[in-house]
Design a protein around this motif. Structure first.
Motif, short mmCIF file in Angstrom:
data_model
loop_
_atom_site.label_atom_id
_atom_site.label_comp_id
_atom_site.label_asym_id
_atom_site.label_seq_id
_atom_site.Cartn_x
_atom_site.Cartn_y
_atom_site.Cartn_z
N PHE A 252 13.82 11.33 -22.21
CA PHE A 252 14.05 12.21 -21.07
C PHE A 252 14.53 11.39 -19.88
CE2 PHE A 252 9.71 10.70 -20.78
CZ PHE A 252 9.53 10.43 -19.42
N ASN A 253 15.25 12.06 -18.99
CA ASN A 253 15.74 11.38 -17.78
C ASN A 253 15.75 12.30 -16.58
OD1 ASN A 253 18.44 12.52 -19.14
ND2 ASN A 253 18.83 12.27 -16.95
N GLY A 254 15.60 11.70 -15.41
CA GLY A 254 15.97 12.31 -14.15
C GLY A 254 17.19 11.54 -13.66
N TRP A 255 17.17 11.18 -12.38
CA TRP A 255 18.17 10.25 -11.86
C TRP A 255 17.43 9.14 -11.13
CZ3 TRP A 255 18.89 15.55 -10.31
CH2 TRP A 255 18.21 15.89 -9.14
N TYR A 256 18.14 8.08 -10.83
CA TYR A 256 17.52 6.92 -10.21
C TYR A 256 17.18 7.18 -8.74
CZ TYR A 256 18.01 3.30 -13.80
OH TYR A 256 17.88 2.53 -14.93
N MET A 257 16.08 6.57 -8.29
CA MET A 257 15.86 6.33 -6.88
C MET A 257 16.32 4.90 -6.64
SD MET A 257 12.52 7.16 -4.54
CE MET A 257 11.44 5.82 -5.06
N GLY A 258 17.00 4.65 -5.53
CA GLY A 258 17.64 3.36 -5.32
C GLY A 258 16.71 2.17 -5.46
N THR A 259 15.46 2.33 -5.02
CA THR A 259 14.53 1.21 -5.08
C THR A 259 14.16 0.81 -6.50
OG1 THR A 259 12.72 2.80 -4.77
CG2 THR A 259 13.52 1.63 -2.81
N GLU A 260 14.28 1.73 -7.45
CA GLU A 260 14.01 1.36 -8.84
C GLU A 260 14.94 0.25 -9.28
OE1 GLU A 260 12.93 4.79 -11.61
OE2 GLU A 260 14.10 5.80 -10.05
N ILE A 261 16.17 0.30 -8.80
CA ILE A 261 17.16 -0.71 -9.16
C ILE A 261 17.10 -1.89 -8.20
CG2 ILE A 261 19.62 -1.16 -9.55
CD1 ILE A 261 19.94 1.89 -10.00
N GLY A 262 17.22 -1.58 -6.89
CA GLY A 262 17.37 -2.64 -5.90
C GLY A 262 16.09 -3.38 -5.55
N ALA A 263 14.93 -2.72 -5.67
CA ALA A 263 13.67 -3.38 -5.31
C ALA A 263 12.86 -3.80 -6.53
CB ALA A 263 12.83 -2.46 -4.42
N ARG A 264 13.24 -3.34 -7.72
CA ARG A 264 12.51 -3.70 -8.92
C ARG A 264 13.41 -4.36 -9.97
NH1 ARG A 264 7.53 -1.71 -9.64
NH2 ARG A 264 7.47 -3.65 -10.87
N ASN A 265 14.32 -3.57 -10.58
CA ASN A 265 15.08 -4.10 -11.71
C ASN A 265 15.86 -5.37 -11.35
OD1 ASN A 265 14.18 -1.79 -12.99
ND2 ASN A 265 16.11 -0.70 -12.80
N LEU A 266 16.53 -5.36 -10.22
CA LEU A 266 17.33 -6.53 -9.84
C LEU A 266 16.55 -7.56 -9.04
CD1 LEU A 266 20.70 -4.81 -8.83
CD2 LEU A 266 20.16 -5.97 -10.99
N ALA A 267 15.40 -7.19 -8.49
CA ALA A 267 14.69 -8.07 -7.57
C ALA A 267 13.43 -8.71 -8.13
CB ALA A 267 14.34 -7.30 -6.30
N ASP A 268 12.72 -8.03 -9.02
CA ASP A 268 11.45 -8.58 -9.52
C ASP A 268 11.66 -9.97 -10.13
OD1 ASP A 268 10.02 -6.40 -8.74
OD2 ASP A 268 9.67 -5.60 -10.75
N THR A 269 10.68 -10.83 -9.92
CA THR A 269 10.79 -12.19 -10.45
C THR A 269 10.79 -12.23 -11.97
OG1 THR A 269 8.39 -12.46 -10.26
CG2 THR A 269 9.75 -13.22 -8.41
N ASP A 270 10.22 -11.21 -12.61
CA ASP A 270 10.23 -11.17 -14.08
C ASP A 270 11.32 -10.25 -14.61
OD1 ASP A 270 9.10 -8.81 -13.28
OD2 ASP A 270 7.42 -8.86 -14.70
N ARG A 271 12.30 -9.92 -13.74
CA ARG A 271 13.47 -9.16 -14.18
C ARG A 271 14.72 -10.01 -13.88
NH1 ARG A 271 12.68 -3.70 -14.74
NH2 ARG A 271 14.60 -3.75 -15.97
N TYR A 272 15.55 -9.60 -12.94
CA TYR A 272 16.76 -10.38 -12.62
C TYR A 272 16.54 -11.38 -11.48
CZ TYR A 272 19.78 -7.90 -15.86
OH TYR A 272 20.36 -7.41 -17.01
N ASN A 273 15.49 -11.22 -10.70
CA ASN A 273 15.09 -12.21 -9.71
C ASN A 273 16.25 -12.62 -8.79
OD1 ASN A 273 13.29 -13.96 -8.43
ND2 ASN A 273 13.81 -15.67 -9.77
N LEU A 274 16.92 -11.64 -8.19
CA LEU A 274 18.13 -11.90 -7.42
C LEU A 274 17.89 -12.20 -5.95
CD1 LEU A 274 20.79 -9.34 -8.75
CD2 LEU A 274 20.58 -11.77 -9.25
N LEU A 275 16.67 -12.05 -5.45
CA LEU A 275 16.46 -12.24 -4.02
C LEU A 275 16.85 -13.62 -3.52
CD1 LEU A 275 13.20 -10.25 -3.18
CD2 LEU A 275 15.58 -9.52 -3.11
N PRO A 276 16.53 -14.72 -4.21
CA PRO A 276 16.98 -16.03 -3.71
C PRO A 276 18.50 -16.14 -3.64
CG PRO A 276 15.21 -16.30 -5.31
CD PRO A 276 15.62 -14.86 -5.37
#
Length: 388
Positions: A252-276
């Protein structure tokens, strides 16, 4: 009668009692919320007879639709429940083999994507029955990016998906080209079958290139990074439970909230860790946490995600708007006499939480059914069937 047989009979009776209790509760709920359905007495008698004869029962198409929608309404971790009654339900309960299920999962993605105007959608496959367990989808979501290496020495991609990537390689997948955004195949396990993988068709996945709204922010362009994310967050490893019947494969799906991608998927240290990397692009001082470089980089990364989806014409919500809409949902449900459960840590956005209205409230994390329930890990489920 032997002791083992007596024990099995006792377990069967307990399970039948559990299913009947849940079935009665759901049927009454369905008839209460669907006035055209009439008195539930005749339907309850039919369900009781079917349970006595087979140990399970089959939902009508209308019951399936309402049950799937109410399961979304009851999802304590979802902030986007205002739209629960708009869920499109694709009834594919007759499908049990992996090939057909994979084809329908990819069809689900195409229909849900809808050219960028993402539509909340669920596809329901065969349920568990006393005679046989239903099919399974190993993949956490229908669209996932590979993670090559392990959590301690990841070289490329999404660290969260390193175990699934490893399992796919063991199943015979040769791997992708080795970019940070290689699409993983979908792993499906049909009834009485071993798990199999299916390459995800490119036309089934809409991806959004991620660029910053200010262009060359920090002196370097973002386009050369090749950042992107897929448009449809289709959860595929949860079990839909309606009135005692379990559908273990129901993506099942809804749609994304921006923070799911920008604050978690791309930013988490155990995901893409892009903040540095973002901080370096912005020329921020990363030598001390007191410069708040992480906070500033996080905001700019989230600006980039929202800007990119908007530019591509792809549905996405921002956390301020969605927080207000969640309170609208609470008020609407309360007017209907329904209590709303919520898990505070999931409802409050992972960016600027105290600047949103959902932060300044408490919630009761009460379980309700119908529901989307977490399943054990894919390998554990397969081992339980003796298939791996």
């Amino acid at each position: 009668m032997g002791i083992l047989q007596q024990r099995q009979d006792g377990q069967d009776r307990q399970e039948a009692a559990r299913v009947w209790e849940a079935a009665e509760e759901f049927i009454r709920l369905f008839h209460r919320e669907n006035k055209d359905a009439g008195d539930p007495g005749a339907r309850l008698a039919a369900v009781r007879a079917e349970l006595d004869g087979t140990g399970s029962y089959r939902h009508t198409p209308q019951e399936l639709v309402h049950g799937a929608r109410v399961a979304w309404r009851n999802s304590n971790r979802c902030i986007g429940r205002l739209y629960w009654n708009s869920l499109r339900v694709r009834d594919r309960r007759g499908l049990t083999d992996a090939d057909a299920i994979a084809d329908e999962c990819f069809a689900h993605l195409r229909e849900a994507t809808n050219g960028g105007r993402v539509r909340p959608t669920i596809t329901v496959f065969a349920p568990d029955t006393p005679a046989r367990p239903g099919p399974l989808i190993w993949s956490e979501q229908l669209v996932r990016y590979a993670g090559y290496g392990d959590h301690h020495a990841l070289t490329v991609g999404d660290a969260r998906n390193a175990p699934l990537t490893e399992a796919l390689l063991a199943l015979g997948w040769s791997g992708g080209p080795g970019t940070p955004f290689d699409l993983l195949p979908l792993v499906v396990q049909g009834v009485d079958d071993k798990p199999r993988w299916f390459d995800t068709p490119r036309d089934a996945v809409l991806e959004v290139p991620v660029e910053h709204p200010d262009g060359d922010a920090g002196g370097d362009g973002w386009a050369d990074w090749g950042l992107r994310w897929h448009a449809v967050p289709a959860i595929s490893n949860m079990c839909l439970e309606i009135g005692g019947v379990r559908y273990p494969a129901a993506p099942f799906n809804g749609w994304y909230m921006g923070t799911e991608i920008g604050a978690r998927n791309l930013a988490d240290t155990d995901r893409y860790n892009l903040l540095p990397a973002v901080a370096r692009r912005l020329g921020l001082d990363t030598s001390t946490d007191r410069s708040l470089w992480k906070d500033r980089a996080l905001v700019e990364l989230n600006r980039a995600v929202l800007h990119s989806f908007d530019r591509a014409g792809v549905t996405i919500a921002d956390h301020h708007t969605e927080s207000r809409r969640f309170l609208d949902h609470l008020e609407r449900e309360e007017r209907k006499g329904r209590e709303v459960g919520a898990e505070w840590a999931w409802i409050v956005p992972p960016l600027s939480g105290s600047a949103t209205p959902v932060f300044h409230r408490t919630y009761e994390d009460r379980p309700s059914t119908p529901a989307y329930a977490h399943l054990p890990g894919a390998r554990e489920r397969a081992q339980g069937r003796g298939l791996v």
